[in-house]
Design a protein around this motif. Sequence first.
Motif, PDB file in Angstrom:
ATOM      1  N   ALA A 268       0.834  -1.202   0.000  1.00  0.00           N
ATOM      2  CA  ALA A 268       0.000   0.000   0.000  1.00  0.00           C
ATOM      3  C   ALA A 268       0.872   1.256   0.000  1.00  0.00           C
ATOM      4  N   PRO A 269       0.423   2.307  -0.695  1.00  0.00           N
ATOM      5  CA  PRO A 269       1.206   3.540  -0.728  1.00  0.00           C
ATOM      6  C   PRO A 269       1.103   4.348   0.569  1.00  0.00           C
ATOM      7  N   ARG A 270       0.158   4.008   1.441  1.00  0.00           N
ATOM      8  CA  ARG A 270      -0.026   4.745   2.692  1.00  0.00           C
ATOM      9  C   ARG A 270       0.593   3.971   3.848  1.00  0.00           C
ATOM     10  N   GLY A 271       0.749   4.659   4.951  1.00  0.00           N
ATOM     11  CA  GLY A 271       1.263   4.003   6.147  1.00  0.00           C
ATOM     12  C   GLY A 271       2.667   4.448   6.479  1.00  0.00           C
TER      13      GLY A 271
END
Length: 72
Positions: free
Chosen positions: A21-24
Amino acid sequence: MRIRDEFGAVFESEQFVAGFAPRGGPSVSPGMLALVSVPQYAERLTDRQAADAVRGRIDWKYALGLQLADPG
């Protein structure tokens, strides 16, 4: 270790970007995670045991291209 000596980096992170995922928060590179899973499977280690091996074993650090002082 011979594969790393001969070919250099085996797994490049760009090959695995789609699986993360690109978030986190920041993470270990996807290529490094893929490379750790090979000896983990070969030695039948749990995730915790593999993490300990990366922190404390010279052969794992060398195979992953880490410095000896790297905390893993």
